[in-house]
Design a protein around this motif. Structure first.
Motif, mmCIF file in Angstrom:
data_model
loop_
_atom_site.group_PDB
_atom_site.id
_atom_site.type_symbol
_atom_site.label_atom_id
_atom_site.label_comp_id
_atom_site.label_asym_id
_atom_site.label_seq_id
_atom_site.Cartn_x
_atom_site.Cartn_y
_atom_site.Cartn_z
ATOM 1 N N PHE A 1 0.838 -1.208 0.000
ATOM 2 C CA PHE A 1 0.000 0.000 0.000
ATOM 3 C C PHE A 1 0.864 1.245 0.000
ATOM 4 N N ALA A 2 1.887 1.269 0.854
ATOM 5 C CA ALA A 2 2.769 2.440 0.928
ATOM 6 C C ALA A 2 3.540 2.633 -0.365
ATOM 7 N N THR A 3 3.931 1.562 -1.012
ATOM 8 C CA THR A 3 4.694 1.654 -2.258
ATOM 9 C C THR A 3 3.831 2.198 -3.386
ATOM 10 N N PHE A 4 2.628 1.705 -3.523
ATOM 11 C CA PHE A 4 1.775 2.117 -4.635
ATOM 12 C C PHE A 4 1.074 3.457 -4.383
ATOM 13 N N ARG A 5 1.050 3.879 -3.149
ATOM 14 C CA ARG A 5 0.388 5.136 -2.816
ATOM 15 C C ARG A 5 1.337 6.323 -2.987
ATOM 16 N N ARG A 6 2.582 6.068 -3.180
ATOM 17 C CA ARG A 6 3.584 7.139 -3.290
ATOM 18 C C ARG A 6 3.232 8.067 -4.453
ATOM 19 N N LYS A 7 3.244 9.373 -4.202
ATOM 20 C CA LYS A 7 2.906 10.362 -5.217
ATOM 21 C C LYS A 7 4.098 10.584 -6.138
ATOM 22 N N PRO A 8 3.821 10.713 -7.440
ATOM 23 C CA PRO A 8 4.940 11.005 -8.355
ATOM 24 C C PRO A 8 5.489 12.408 -8.094
ATOM 25 N N THR A 9 6.782 12.552 -8.229
ATOM 26 C CA THR A 9 7.439 13.840 -8.002
ATOM 27 C C THR A 9 7.912 14.389 -9.329
ATOM 28 N N PRO A 10 8.223 15.671 -9.378
ATOM 29 C CA PRO A 10 8.699 16.251 -10.649
ATOM 30 C C PRO A 10 9.966 15.577 -11.161
ATOM 31 N N GLU A 11 10.761 15.018 -10.258
ATOM 32 C CA GLU A 11 11.992 14.356 -10.713
ATOM 33 C C GLU A 11 11.686 13.099 -11.529
ATOM 34 N N ASP A 12 10.460 12.565 -11.372
ATOM 35 C CA ASP A 12 10.103 11.350 -12.097
ATOM 36 C C ASP A 12 9.849 11.624 -13.576
ATOM 37 N N GLY A 13 9.646 12.891 -13.991
ATOM 38 C CA GLY A 13 9.375 13.225 -15.380
ATOM 39 C C GLY A 13 10.659 13.178 -16.210
ATOM 40 N N LEU A 14 10.510 13.385 -17.513
ATOM 41 C CA LEU A 14 11.661 13.363 -18.412
ATOM 42 C C LEU A 14 12.381 14.701 -18.375
ATOM 43 N N SER A 15 13.699 14.652 -18.547
ATOM 44 C CA SER A 15 14.469 15.889 -18.644
ATOM 45 C C SER A 15 14.238 16.473 -20.040
ATOM 46 N N ALA A 16 14.693 17.702 -20.234
ATOM 47 C CA ALA A 16 14.500 18.371 -21.537
ATOM 48 C C ALA A 16 15.196 17.579 -22.643
ATOM 49 N N ASP A 17 16.408 17.086 -22.383
ATOM 50 C CA ASP A 17 17.140 16.300 -23.388
ATOM 51 C C ASP A 17 16.400 15.016 -23.723
ATOM 52 N N GLU A 18 15.873 14.352 -22.703
ATOM 53 C CA GLU A 18 15.132 13.098 -22.918
ATOM 54 C C GLU A 18 13.843 13.359 -23.690
ATOM 55 N N GLN A 19 13.176 14.470 -23.375
ATOM 56 C CA GLN A 19 11.939 14.810 -24.079
ATOM 57 C C GLN A 19 12.232 15.095 -25.548
ATOM 58 N N ALA A 20 13.311 15.814 -25.829
ATOM 59 C CA ALA A 20 13.686 16.123 -27.214
ATOM 60 C C ALA A 20 14.038 14.840 -27.954
ATOM 61 N N ARG A 21 14.750 13.952 -27.322
ATOM 62 C CA ARG A 21 15.136 12.668 -27.948
ATOM 63 C C ARG A 21 13.892 11.824 -28.233
ATOM 64 N N LEU A 22 12.925 11.841 -27.315
ATOM 65 C CA LEU A 22 11.685 11.088 -27.501
ATOM 66 C C LEU A 22 10.898 11.621 -28.700
ATOM 67 N N GLU A 23 10.801 12.951 -28.802
ATOM 68 C CA GLU A 23 10.084 13.546 -29.947
ATOM 69 C C GLU A 23 10.785 13.228 -31.256
ATOM 70 N N GLU A 24 12.086 13.192 -31.238
ATOM 71 C CA GLU A 24 12.864 12.871 -32.439
ATOM 72 C C GLU A 24 12.600 11.415 -32.868
ATOM 73 N N ILE A 25 12.554 10.498 -31.904
ATOM 74 C CA ILE A 25 12.297 9.086 -32.201
ATOM 75 C C ILE A 25 10.884 8.897 -32.737
ATOM 76 N N LEU A 26 9.924 9.596 -32.147
ATOM 77 C CA LEU A 26 8.532 9.444 -32.558
ATOM 78 C C LEU A 26 8.267 10.017 -33.950
ATOM 79 N N LYS A 27 9.043 10.992 -34.396
ATOM 80 C CA LYS A 27 8.861 11.590 -35.728
ATOM 81 C C LYS A 27 9.313 10.652 -36.827
ATOM 82 N N LYS A 28 10.209 9.735 -36.522
ATOM 83 C CA LYS A 28 10.766 8.848 -37.546
ATOM 84 C C LYS A 28 9.765 7.887 -38.027
#
Length: 149
Positions: free
Chosen positions: A122-149
């Protein structure tokens, strides 16, 4: 045709369960016999360990079945017979150990572990996501580049 019938009869007899309680052990009183069988199903065979003395063909199981019938014939209650066997052979002979003393730890350990594991899950699954869990700007740019192909 008679050979076929004999073979079928032999197969049928082989498929029936072998009962350990012998006719010479059985009591004449059906009420006492029913009590004896009920007690025998609760007692573990000291030799077989996975069978009740009611199902076991071991010599000690036969002796225990006879002792149970003798005690019942003498007027003992079911509890007195079981107490006699426990005093003689220990709690191990009971398929369902009593909830007392050191056995209490064993009875409570399973539910306690289940509650602890449930709390951790319960404690493990109830944990709230934090901003650090999101993608960094470089990772987001790389993801968009992969998806465009």
């Amino acid at each position: 045709m008679t050979a076929l019938r004999a073979a079928l009869l032999a197969l049928l007899l082989a498929a029936t369960p072998a009962l350990a309680v012998q006719p010479d052990e059985m009591l004449a009183d059906p009420v006492l016999e029913a009590r004896a069988r009920d007690i025998s199903r609760q007692i573990r065979c000291p030799v077989c360990q996975g069978e009740s003395i009611d199902d076991s063909n071991a010599a000690i199981s036969r002796d225990l079945r006879i002792i149970i019938r003798e005690r019942l014939t003498a007027g003992d209650s079911d509890e007195q017979v079981i107490d006699f066997l426990v005093d003689r052979y220990g709690e191990f002979v009971l398929f369902n150990p009593r909830v007392s003393g050191s056995n209490l730890i064993l009875w409570l350990a399973g539910p306690a572990m289940l509650l602890v594991a449930g709390g951790i899950a319960f404690a493990t699954f109830r944990r709230k996501p934090t901003p650090e869990d999101g993608l960094s700007a470089d990772e987001q740019a790389r993801l968009e580049e992969i998806l465009k192909k």
